[in-house]
Design a protein around this motif. Structure first.
Motif, PDB file in Angstrom:
ATOM      1  N   GLY A 307       0.053   9.314  -0.255  1.00 44.73           N
ATOM      2  CA  GLY A 307       1.075   9.121  -1.057  1.00 44.73           C
ATOM      3  C   GLY A 307       1.938  10.320  -1.188  1.00 44.73           C
ATOM      4  N   ARG A 308       2.051  11.053  -0.189  1.00 45.02           N
ATOM      5  CA  ARG A 308       3.021  12.326  -0.026  1.00 45.02           C
ATOM      6  C   ARG A 308       4.269  11.742   0.349  1.00 45.02           C
ATOM      7  NH1 ARG A 308       0.022  17.171   0.803  1.00 45.02           N
ATOM      8  NH2 ARG A 308      -1.928  16.899  -0.461  1.00 45.02           N
ATOM      9  N   SER A 309       5.117  11.290  -0.768  1.00 41.23           N
ATOM     10  CA  SER A 309       6.611  10.753  -0.471  1.00 41.23           C
ATOM     11  C   SER A 309       7.346  10.952  -1.661  1.00 41.23           C
ATOM     12  CB  SER A 309       6.488   9.359   0.151  1.00 41.23           C
ATOM     13  OG  SER A 309       5.955   8.457  -0.999  1.00 41.23           O
ATOM     14  N   ALA A 310       8.563  11.068  -1.464  1.00 38.84           N
ATOM     15  CA  ALA A 310       9.418  11.315  -2.561  1.00 38.84           C
ATOM     16  C   ALA A 310      10.839  10.947  -2.500  1.00 38.84           C
ATOM     17  CB  ALA A 310       9.410  12.610  -3.299  1.00 38.84           C
ATOM     18  N   LEU A 334      14.509   3.307  -5.307  1.00 36.53           N
ATOM     19  CA  LEU A 334      13.761   3.791  -6.260  1.00 36.53           C
ATOM     20  C   LEU A 334      12.700   2.782  -6.550  1.00 36.53           C
ATOM     21  CD1 LEU A 334      13.295   5.535  -8.669  1.00 36.53           C
ATOM     22  CD2 LEU A 334      14.888   3.861 -10.198  1.00 36.53           C
ATOM     23  N   TYR A 335      12.633   1.644  -6.410  1.00 37.28           N
ATOM     24  CA  TYR A 335      11.612   0.504  -6.361  1.00 37.28           C
ATOM     25  C   TYR A 335      10.627   1.025  -5.204  1.00 37.28           C
ATOM     26  CZ  TYR A 335       9.209  -3.887  -5.630  1.00 37.28           C
ATOM     27  OH  TYR A 335       8.333  -4.717  -5.475  1.00 37.28           O
ATOM     28  N   PHE A 340       5.388   2.873  -2.807  1.00 37.01           N
ATOM     29  CA  PHE A 340       4.773   3.638  -1.798  1.00 37.01           C
ATOM     30  C   PHE A 340       3.576   4.456  -2.375  1.00 37.01           C
ATOM     31  CE2 PHE A 340       8.657   3.882   1.070  1.00 37.01           C
ATOM     32  CZ  PHE A 340       8.519   2.967   1.611  1.00 37.01           C
ATOM     33  N   LYS A 341       3.589   4.480  -3.723  1.00 40.28           N
ATOM     34  CA  LYS A 341       2.297   5.467  -4.536  1.00 40.28           C
ATOM     35  C   LYS A 341       1.158   4.307  -4.749  1.00 40.28           C
ATOM     36  CE  LYS A 341       4.714   9.268  -4.961  1.00 40.28           C
ATOM     37  NZ  LYS A 341       4.552  10.356  -4.166  1.00 40.28           N
ATOM     38  N   THR A 346      -0.748   2.927   0.137  1.00 40.42           N
ATOM     39  CA  THR A 346      -1.234   3.853   0.890  1.00 40.42           C
ATOM     40  C   THR A 346      -2.498   3.544   1.861  1.00 40.42           C
ATOM     41  OG1 THR A 346      -2.685   4.282  -1.145  1.00 40.42           O
ATOM     42  CG2 THR A 346      -0.538   5.639  -1.150  1.00 40.42           C
ATOM     43  N   ASN A 347      -2.982   2.468   1.463  1.00 45.66           N
ATOM     44  CA  ASN A 347      -4.338   2.167   2.392  1.00 45.66           C
ATOM     45  C   ASN A 347      -3.518   1.569   3.716  1.00 45.66           C
ATOM     46  OD1 ASN A 347      -6.016  -0.417   3.000  1.00 45.66           O
ATOM     47  ND2 ASN A 347      -7.274   1.294   2.943  1.00 45.66           N
ATOM     48  N   LEU A 348      -2.481   0.758   3.523  1.00 46.61           N
ATOM     49  CA  LEU A 348      -1.854   0.110   4.647  1.00 46.61           C
ATOM     50  C   LEU A 348      -1.184   1.405   5.588  1.00 46.61           C
ATOM     51  CD1 LEU A 348       0.136  -3.100   3.144  1.00 46.61           C
ATOM     52  CD2 LEU A 348      -1.649  -2.913   4.763  1.00 46.61           C
ATOM     53  N   PHE A 349      -0.612   2.405   4.893  1.00 48.55           N
ATOM     54  CA  PHE A 349      -0.137   3.337   5.625  1.00 48.55           C
ATOM     55  C   PHE A 349      -1.188   4.277   6.436  1.00 48.55           C
ATOM     56  CE2 PHE A 349       3.373   3.646   2.293  1.00 48.55           C
ATOM     57  CZ  PHE A 349       4.346   3.184   3.306  1.00 48.55           C
TER      58      PHE A 349
END
Length: 443
Positions: A307-310, A334-335, A340-341, A346-349
Motif C-alpha cells: 500500500g505504499r502509494s500516494a 483520487l478514486y 490502491f489501499k 494490494t494482494n493483486l499487486f
C-alpha cells in the motif's frame, strides 16, 4: 485559584513554600515485577485472567498518565498455566491495585526514562508489573489517587531522572537511585484538585479518540461498500466493468527536471523532502529522478503490495525507486488512490510483482498495467465516490487535530499546575479552570 507568591528552591527551580519535597523512596514502596516474554502473552482473556504490563506498553501503547481499565482494551493477558492461581492466595504474587504505579526502568532514549502510568478501575482483575518495570505503592494519606503518576512529571524530576540514568544504547535507572530522587508534593487537597482537572482533560481526549476510531471504522465500511459497487450512490446506475490499469493510467518517465523541488512519498501523501522527519538520503546526481505532477500517483516500486502509494497535489521530482503514473481522461486519480489501499488491490499487486521473495518483489509499470479491476461505468461515479471518502478523511483529520489540541492544552495545564505556578483549591470549579489555564498560557 491563584498565582504562587511564597516559594522555595527545588533542584534548579522554585516551588510553593508549603509543598513537601520527600525522596521517592520515603513515600513509595516497591513491589515485585515479573519477566515474561511477548510470546507468553495474548490479547484474549484467559482462564487465569492475569493482566500483564510490559515496559514497551508504557513507552508506546498508553498515551495517558492514567491507565483506566474501564476504557483501555489493549492490556494483554498471560497465557494460561504460567502462574498457578493458588499462588495469589499465598501472596507470592503481589497483585496491583488502583493507584499503584508501573514505571519503566529502561528506555532506548532519554525521553522514556522512568515513563510511568497509574492504574485505575482495575476491578476484580489481577494485574502484574512486567519486564523492565518497577511497581510502586503509596498511601492515600500521602498522595491522592489520580495524582501519583504526576509526582514524576515535574520538569525538574524528569531532568534528574535523565541525569542519573546509565547506559549507552539503553538507559536505565535502579530502584536505589530512583528512591533518592526528590518529588514535589502539594497539600493533599490540592493534589486532588489537580488530579480532577487533569482527569477531565483525559476524559475529553478519550472521547475525541473514541470518535476518531468510530469514524475510521465508518470510512473502512464506506470503502468496502462503495469501491466494490455493493452500495451505489444516488443517481448512478449501470453495470460495473472490468478494466486493466494500463487503460486508466500511463507511466510518467520525465527526468532531468533539476529546477523542481525534491519530494518524498509516504503512505499518507506526497510532501517536500525538507518537511520530512527522515534523513535526506537522495543522490547528489538527480538526473534520473522522476517528475511527478498534481493528479499523478507515485508508488514505491518494491512496496506497492504494502500500500505504499500516494496521490500528489504538488509538482516536483521523486527518487527513481518510485513509479509515477498519470491518469487518462476516463480516470479520477483520487478514486484510484483509495482503491490502491484496499486489501484486494494490494494482494493483486503482490501477485503481479516480479521477484523470488517479498524483499525483492518489483511492480514496475508493465506489471501494474495488466492488473484488472472492476470499475464504475463512468468517471463521474468515480469522482462522486472519491468525494464521499475524501469528506470522511477530512472529518477524521479535524478530529485528530482536535485531539492534538486537547493534548497540548493538557500539557500546558501540567506545566503550570505541577510546578505550582498556579494554585488550586479543593472546591475548584472545573469549567472555570478550563477557561483560566489557556488564558494564563497565552500571556
Amino acid at each position: 485559584m491563584a498565582e504562587t507568591k511564597n516559594t522555595k528552591t527545588f533542584y534548579n527551580t522554585q516551588i510553593p513554600s508549603d509543598w513537601e519535597t520527600p525522596e521517592f523512596g520515603n513515600v513509595f514502596s516497591f513491589l515485585k515485577s515479573y519477566s515474561f516474554s511477548r510470546e507468553q502473552l495474548t490479547n484474549l482473556p484467559t482462564n487465569d485472567g492475569i493482566r500483564y504490563i510490559h515496559y514497551g506498553d508504557i513507552h508506546a501503547t498508553y498515551e495517558n498518565e492514567i491507565l483506566d481499565f474501564e476504557i483501555e482494551e489493549t492490556v494483554p493477558y498471560l497465557i494460561d498455566g504460567l502462574i498457578n492461581p493458588e499462588s495469589f492466595l499465598k501472596e507470592n504474587f503481589p497483585v496491583l491495585q488502583d493507584g499503584d504505579l508501573i514505571i519503566a526502568d529502561a528506555s532506548e532514549d532519554y525521553k522514556g526514562v522512568c515513563d510511568c502510568i497509574e492504574l485505575a478501575n482495575i476491578g476484580v482483575e489481577k494485574v502484574l508489573a512486567g519486564l523492565h518495570t518497577f511497581a510502586a505503592r503509596t498511601s492515600e494519606k500521602r498522595i491522592a489517587i489520580g495524582y501519583r503518576t504526576y509526582s514524576l512529571k515535574h520538569e525538574q524530576v524528569i531532568r534528574e531522572l535523565r541525569r542519573i540514568a546509565t547506559g549507552t544504547s539503553v538507559y536505565g535507572v535502579t530502584k536505589t537511585n530512583l528512591s533518592k530522587v526528590k518529588i514535589p508534593l502539594p497539600p493533599l487537597s490540592e493534589q486532588k484538585a489537580i488530579a480532577k482537572v487533569l482527569s477531565t482533560a483525559d476524559a475529553a481526549i478519550h472521547t475525541t479518540e473514541k470518535l476518531i476510531a468510530q469514524k475510521e471504522l465508518r470510512k473502512k465500511w464506506l470503502m468496502q461498500q462503495l469501491l466494490t459497487g455493493k452500495k451505489r450512490l444516488k443517481g448512478f446506475g449501470g453495470e460495473w466493468k472490468e478494466m486493466q490499469l494500463g487503460e486508466m493510467f500511463a507511466e510518467r518517465n520525465d527526468t532531468k527536471f533539476f529546477d523542481l523541488p525534491l519530494l518524498s512519498i509516504g503512505q499518507n501523501g506526497v510532501y517536500p523532502q525538507d518537511e520530512s522527519i527522515k534523513k535526506d538520503t537522495s543522490n547528489s546526481d538527480k538526473s534520473k529522478y522522476k517528475r511527478i505532477c498534481p493528479g499523478d500517483i507515485g508508488y514505491n516500486t518494491m512496496r506497492m503490495w504494502q500500500g505504499r502509494s500516494a496521490l500528489s497535489d504538488l509538482e516536483g521530482i521523486v527518487s527513481p525507486a518510485y513509479t509515477v503514473v498519470t491518469p487518462k481522461k476516463n480516470t479520477d486519480s483520487l478514486y484510484f488512490s483509495y482503491l490502491f489501499k484496499t486489501p484486494k488491490l494490494t494482494n493483486l499487486f503482490w501477485r503481479n510483482s516480479q521477484g523470488l521473495v517479498d524483499d525483492t518483489l518489483n511492480c514496475k509499470f508493465k506489471d501494474f498495467s495488466i492488473v484488472k479491476v472492476i470499475l464504475p461505468p463512468t468517471k463521474e461515479e468515480q469522482t462522486a465516490i472519491a468525494q464521499v471518502l475524501q469528506a470522511a478523511d477530512k472529518e477524521i483529520s479535524l478530529l485528530k487535530a482536535k485531539a492534538e489540541k486537547l493534548r497540548e492544552q493538557k500539557k500546558g495545564m501540567m506545566q503550570v499546575l505541577l510546578t505550582g505556578k498556579i494554585r488550586l483549591n479543593q472546591d475548584l470549579r472545573i469549567n472555570r479552570m478550563k477557561e483560566a489555564i489557556p488564558n494564563h498560557l497565552n500571556h
